[in-house]
Design an enzyme around this catalytic site. Structure first.
Site, PDB file in Angstrom:
ATOM      1  N   HIS A 131     -43.161  41.858 -99.564  1.00  0.00           N
ATOM      2  CA  HIS A 131     -44.309  41.941-100.465  1.00  0.00           C
ATOM      3  C   HIS A 131     -45.430  42.754 -99.819  1.00  0.00           C
ATOM      4  O   HIS A 131     -45.382  43.064 -98.628  1.00  0.00           O
ATOM      5  CB  HIS A 131     -44.828  40.543-100.821  1.00  0.00           C
ATOM      6  CG  HIS A 131     -43.969  39.836-101.817  1.00  0.00           C
ATOM      7  ND1 HIS A 131     -42.823  39.156-101.458  1.00  0.00           N
ATOM      8  CD2 HIS A 131     -44.080  39.699-103.168  1.00  0.00           C
ATOM      9  CE1 HIS A 131     -42.270  38.626-102.540  1.00  0.00           C
ATOM     10  NE2 HIS A 131     -43.012  38.939-103.584  1.00  0.00           N
ATOM     11  N   LYS A 135     -50.355  39.542 -99.378  1.00  0.00           N
ATOM     12  CA  LYS A 135     -49.780  38.251 -99.765  1.00  0.00           C
ATOM     13  C   LYS A 135     -49.992  37.238 -98.647  1.00  0.00           C
ATOM     14  O   LYS A 135     -49.730  37.531 -97.476  1.00  0.00           O
ATOM     15  CB  LYS A 135     -48.293  38.391-100.094  1.00  0.00           C
ATOM     16  CG  LYS A 135     -47.676  37.115-100.671  1.00  0.00           C
ATOM     17  CD  LYS A 135     -46.307  37.378-101.253  1.00  0.00           C
ATOM     18  CE  LYS A 135     -45.681  36.113-101.808  1.00  0.00           C
ATOM     19  NZ  LYS A 135     -46.490  35.505-102.893  1.00  0.00           N
TER      20      LYS A 135
END
Length: 246
Positions: A131, A135
Site C-alpha cells: 500500500h 497507510k
C-alpha cells in the site's frame, strides 16, 4: 436513489465515496469528520458508510442504532473489542463490516477459501500486500480478510495459525501457518497476492487496485444494498450473492 452519509468524509476514501455517489446519481446526505455530529448525519441518511478510525466506531454504531439505519464499516485496524461491538449493533440494525469493498477482492476471497479447502494444509500459504506510504496499519484489512478466508477453508481460526512477522533466526516455517508480509511505499492503492506453495509447484491468486474509486463504487453498492436488509451482520459476499458453502 439512496441518501448516504459519510463518516470520515475528508479522508481518501471519504472523498472518493462522495465522487462515486455523485457519479451514480445518489444523494450525499452529508459528511462528518472528527468532532462532527454523527447522530444528526444519521438522522438525515438512509445508510451510513464509516471510513474513520477504530476509536470512533462505538459512537458511530450508536448513531446508526439511534436512527434505525444500516451502516457499512470499512474502517481497518479493528481489534476483537470492535468486532464484539459490531456483533451487538447487528442485533438492532444491518451492519456490513469488511476490510475491502472491491467486488474483485470479494471474489478473490471466495477463490482463496476454496483453494485452501481443496489443496489442504500441505500447501504453504503466504499473503503479500503493498500500500501507499501513508497507510498506518499492517497487515492491511484486506490481507487479514484473505487470511481469514484461507483459514476458514482449512477449518481453523486465523489467530491460531497467523505468522505476521519474521526477523532474525526464526527457524523453519511452521506447518499449517499462514504468513503475512507488508510492503509500504509510493502511492499504491492496494496490491494483494495469496501464494499457495506446494512441492515443486506454486499457485498465486492476486488482485491489483489501479485506483481507489473501485473501493468507493463497491462501498456505495453495498450501502444501497444494506438499506433493505433486516438487522444482522453481513459481508461483501452477501452483496455479490456468493455462496460461502460452494
Amino acid at each position: 436513489m439512496a441518501r448516504i452519509g459519510i463518516i470520515g468524509g475528508e479522508g481518501r476514501m471519504g472523498r472518493a465515496i462522495a465522487l462515486a455517489l455523485a457519479d451514480g446519481g445518489h444523494d450525499l446526505a452529508g459528511a462528518v469528520d472528527r468532532g462532527g455530529d454523527v447522530a444528526a448525519l444519521a438522522d438525515a441518511s438512509e445508510a451510513l458508510v464509516d471510513f474513520s478510525a477504530p476509536g470512533a466506531l462505538q459512537h458511530n454504531l450508536h448513531a446508526a442504532i439511534g436512527a434505525g439505519i444500516p451502516i457499512l464499516v470499512g474502517t481497518t485496524g479493528l481489534a476483537e473489542e470492535h468486532h464484539r461491538a459490531i456483533d451487538r449493533a447487528a442485533q438492532a440494525v444491518a451492519v456490513l463490516q469488511t476490510g475491502n469493498t472491491s467486488p474483485g477482492v470479494t471474489l478473490l476471497s471466495a477463490l482463496v477459501r476454496d483453494a485452501a479447502r481443496r489443496l489442504g494444509p500441505d500447501w504453504d500459504i503466504e499473503i503479500v500486500e503493498m500500500h501507499h506510504r501513508g497507510k498506518v496499519d499492517a497487515p492491511s484489512g484486506t490481507a487479514l480478510l484473505l487470511g481469514a478466508a484461507a483459514a476458514e477453508g482449512r477449518g481453523v481460526a486465523l489467530d491460531d495459525v497467523a505468522q505476521r512477522a519474521r526477523d532474525g533466526e526464526t527457524g523453519a516455517r511452521g506447518h499449517g501457518t499462514i504468513g503475512f508480509a507488508s510492503l509500504r511505499g509510493g502511492t499504491v492503492a492496494g496490491e494483494h497476492s495469496v501464494i499457495f506453495a506446494g512441492d515443486e509447484e506454486r499457485l498465486t491468486l492476486s488482485h491489483h487496485a489501479e485506483n481507489r474509486s473501485i473501493f468507493a463504487r463497491g462501498a456505495v453498492r453495498a450501502a444501497e444494498w444494506l438499506i433493505a436488509r433486516a438487522p444482522g451482520r453481513y459481508t461483501m459476499e452477501d452483496v455479490l450473492g456468493l455462496d460461502r458453502r460452494a
